[in-house]
Design a protein around this motif. Structure first.
Motif, PDB file in Angstrom:
ATOM      1  N   SER A   1      -2.165  -0.635  -3.748  1.00  0.00           N
ATOM      2  CA  SER A   1      -3.124   0.446  -3.547  1.00  0.00           C
ATOM      3  C   SER A   1      -3.191   1.317  -4.795  1.00  0.00           C
ATOM      4  N   SER A   2      -4.241   2.124  -4.877  1.00  0.00           N
ATOM      5  CA  SER A   2      -4.388   3.038  -6.017  1.00  0.00           C
ATOM      6  C   SER A   2      -3.232   4.025  -6.067  1.00  0.00           C
ATOM      7  N   GLU A   3      -2.743   4.431  -4.906  1.00  0.00           N
ATOM      8  CA  GLU A   3      -1.612   5.368  -4.844  1.00  0.00           C
ATOM      9  C   GLU A   3      -0.360   4.732  -5.448  1.00  0.00           C
TER      10      GLU A   3
ATOM     11  N   ASP B   1      -4.455  -3.191  -9.028  1.00  0.00           N
ATOM     12  CA  ASP B   1      -5.199  -2.286  -8.157  1.00  0.00           C
ATOM     13  C   ASP B   1      -6.620  -2.823  -8.076  1.00  0.00           C
TER      14      ASP B   1
ATOM     15  N   THR C   1       0.806  -1.229   0.000  1.00  0.00           N
ATOM     16  CA  THR C   1       0.000   0.000   0.000  1.00  0.00           C
ATOM     17  C   THR C   1       0.836   1.275   0.000  1.00  0.00           C
TER      18      THR C   1
ATOM     19  N   SER D   1      -9.243  -1.781  -6.858  1.00  0.00           N
ATOM     20  CA  SER D   1     -10.344  -0.845  -7.083  1.00  0.00           C
ATOM     21  C   SER D   1     -10.662  -0.702  -8.572  1.00  0.00           C
TER      22      SER D   1
END
Length: 267
Positions: free
Chosen positions: A80-82, A56, A6, A58
């Protein structure tokens, strides 16, 4: 237990950022990044070894990851998206990135599948977008190989992969010096047709049904004397307007598809 990362400060993610950004890191590790499901599938189809897949959740579900063919034994990491945004090149993304092993693209590893090849040679290309467009054209035409003479960037530059929409994986590619490639073409008795403004005949007057290499240079300076001194014939696309040249990928496409047309008529 599934691995999840993450933080963009994770040491492995920092290594992947270097892999994306730096040619020397790709050459040292002999690995590179592939972004996008289509591109990953084309790489697998093209015989590339996938080491790791990062996704990712999401955007791209684990269920979809598991549906990718021939990835058994490949490490899968949820990010994670980040982290994904740190690694991704595109603004519109699919949420999946792979780490793959490079192939040896030296001329020594080139194996032509026919004794009557149609080949594209590109001298000293610099712009990844042009290289990608040339690879797309070569894939569309189904030509036998693309040879890159004196490349100015490594072929696993992420911008080449992106602009080629994965055709780098579906096209037979080899790199070498101009001298090496000229020697190879002559040893194989392949006619060399150089796109040039001087001492040229119109491209459509050439017989491309024999073993043929179409050679294009940079838009700024064209082919160097090394090539012009070794061509079977120089060829030109007649211009009907005020300018005397086109984008190199457009010019190459016109000549390549003339070669394909002639070969189809001969069947």
């Amino acid at each position: 237990m599934k691995k999840v990362i993450t933080s963009t400060q994770n040491p492995y993610i920092k290594e992947l950022v270097q892999l994306k950004d730096k040619s020397r890191v790709r050459k040292k590790t002999q690995t590179f990044l592939i972004e996008g499901l289509r591109e990953i599938n084309l790489a697998i189809k093209g015989g590339y070894t996938i080491e790791t897949i990062l996704f990712d959740a999401s955007i791209f579900t684990e269920k979809l990851v598991n549906q990718i063919e021939n990835i058994s034994g490949v490490e899968v990491i949820e990010i994670s998206s980040e982290v994904y945004k740190k690694l991704a090149l595109r603004d519109t993304t699919e949420g999946i990135i792979a780490v793959a092993k490079t192939k040896d693209l030296t001329l020594n590893e080139l194996h032509l599948s026919t004794k009557n090849p149609l080949i594209l040679v590109v001298e000293a290309p610099e712009k990844p977008g042009n290289i990608g467009a040339l690879l797309r054209t070569s894939d569309a035409a189904g030509i036998d190989a693309v040879l890159i003479a004196n490349p100015k960037t490594d072929m696993y530059n992420p911008n080449i992969i992106r602009s080629s929409v994965g055709c780098i994986f579906t096209t037979t590619i080899a790199t070498g010096t101009s001298e090496e490639i000229i020697s190879f073409l002559k040893q194989q008795n392949i006619n060399i047709y150089g796109a040039a403004l001087t001492a040229s005949v119109e491209y459509q007057t050439i017989d491309y049904t024999q073993p043929s290499a179409i050679v294009v240079g940079t838009e700024a300076t064209g082919l160097t004397s090394k090539w012009l001194e070794n061509t079977t014939k120089n060829i030109i696309i007649p211009m009907r307007g005020a300018i005397d040249s086109m984008n190199v990928s457009v010019s190459a496409a016109i000549i390549i598809f003339e070669g394909v047309r002639q070969r189809q008529l001969k069947k």
